[in-house]
Design an enzyme around this catalytic site. Structure first.
Site, short mmCIF file in Angstrom:
data_model
loop_
_atom_site.label_atom_id
_atom_site.label_comp_id
_atom_site.label_asym_id
_atom_site.label_seq_id
_atom_site.Cartn_x
_atom_site.Cartn_y
_atom_site.Cartn_z
N SER A 165 42.53 47.26 45.98
CA SER A 165 41.39 46.12 45.91
C SER A 165 40.24 46.31 46.82
O SER A 165 39.26 46.50 46.60
CB SER A 165 42.98 44.71 47.26
OG SER A 165 42.06 43.33 46.87
N ASP A 269 47.94 40.72 37.16
CA ASP A 269 47.31 41.20 38.68
C ASP A 269 46.06 40.24 37.31
O ASP A 269 45.85 40.63 36.51
CB ASP A 269 46.42 42.23 38.81
CG ASP A 269 45.18 42.17 39.90
OD1 ASP A 269 44.85 41.03 40.28
OD2 ASP A 269 45.14 42.99 40.86
N HIS A 299 49.18 41.94 42.26
CA HIS A 299 48.07 42.96 42.77
C HIS A 299 48.65 43.63 44.08
O HIS A 299 49.31 42.68 44.94
CB HIS A 299 46.84 41.68 43.42
CG HIS A 299 46.12 42.38 43.47
ND1 HIS A 299 44.72 43.45 42.80
CD2 HIS A 299 45.29 41.94 45.31
CE1 HIS A 299 43.55 43.05 44.05
NE2 HIS A 299 44.13 42.99 44.82
#
Length: 322
Positions: A165, A269, A299
């Site tokens: 991320s 995501d 995600h």
């Protein structure tokens, strides 16, 4: 199946409260913490310990080493080094949050590698590029460190930068900065961008389609960018949108360096289209890209699912040992 309801408060969704003065208060109970485990045991096949990087910036890192390497002694062959940056939108989370600790533990074991997970200063107290600076400082610390686990077990000529991320964004930008610095004998061989946090002012198709995502909806990403980008910048800043400004030129530089870059994303995501676009542009600019996009995964899916992380680590193993 009914449509998920929209996230009514993106601040609460990521575990923060915005105060009247613009500062934030983080929820300390959002994730459990995990202590380092420096002592080998029958159930502890990877050992870990915490070391200070910078007293002035209050940064540190957690090192992970497979027990087999310690048992083989200083004469054993040194292992690849993976420098892993945690996620959290540049705003929340920490090296010692249990999901990241467990992930790094499994990675060290399954890759048979030394893993270093550095902390970095968070926004909005420290807006970008503070986190990028801390990421480079961690590499400088590693290259000159007298820490025994680094000196005896980490092959500094075989280093890979990785992050999840915001950590994936960080790994990329730290890589760019490192390419312009003399970090010898530390030599970066590649990047692993795991569900990297990228943005842009105009919504992409996947952000529109998954606007009510319950893991990391676009509105939560907007909040993180608002808090972490330089004051006055929008989501088309180069830190968030790699396809604008000098972004393509930077990709050409990575191509010339010969680094291999894994771009990994999940079809569930909202940022999947941005990740695909970055991978496509990198290829066009001469970067050796390995795309790893899975159907339906949300995600950061591999953080909480050892089965999924095992397949991810297999892809990374191919990168490291090819």
């Amino acid at each position: 199946m009914s449509e998920p309801s929209p996230v009514s408060d993106p601040y609460a969704h990521i575990g923060i409260v915005k105060n009247p003065d613009g500062s934030i208060t983080r929820d300390p109970t959002r994730f459990p913490y995990a202590s380092a485990t420096p002592d080998p045991s029958p159930v502890n096949t990877v050992v870990s310990k915490d070391i200070t990087v910078s007293h002035s910036n209050s940064t540190w890192m957690r090192l992970y080493v497979p027990v087999t390497a310690l048992n083989d002694g200083v004469s054993s062959k040194k292992l690849p080094l993976v420098v892993y940056y945690h996620g959290g939108g540049f705003v929340i989370c920490s090296v010692d949050f249990k999901p990241f600790h467990d992930f790094c533990n499994r990675m060290a074991r399954e890759l048979n590698a030394v893993v270093a997970s550095p902390s970095y200063r968070l926004a909005p107290e420290h807006r970008l590029p503070a986190a990028y600076d801390d990421g480079v400082d961690a590499l400088r610390f590693i290259r000159t460190s007298d820490e025994e686990w680094i000196k005896s077990h980490a092959d500094l000529s075989n280093v890979f930068l990785m992050g999840t991320s915001a950590g994936g964004n960080l790994a990329y930008n730290v890589g760019l900065r490192s390419a312009l610095a003399d970090l010898s004998p530390l030599c970066i061989r590649g990047l692993v961008l795991h569900h990297p946090f990228f943005g842009g002012e105009e919504r992409c198709e996947s952000e529109i389609r998954l606007e009510h995502d319950q893991v990391f909806p676009p509105t939560a990403g907007d909040v993180c960018w608002e808090l972490c980008l330089p004051v006055g910048a929008n989501r088309d800043h180069e830190y968030s949108n790699l396809t604008v400004g000098d972004g393509p030129v930077n990709m050409e530089m990575i191509g010339r360096l010969g680094w291999k870059v894994v771009v990994s994303g999940g079809g569930g995501d909202p940022m999947i289209d941005r990740q695909r676009d970055v991978a496509k542009l990198m290829k066009e600019k001469g970067v050796h890209v390995v795309e790893r996009f899975t159907d339906g995964d949300v995600h950061g899916a591999e953080l909480g699912d050892p089965t999924k992380s095992t397949t991810l680590f297999a892809s990374i193993r191919n990168l490291i040992y090819s």
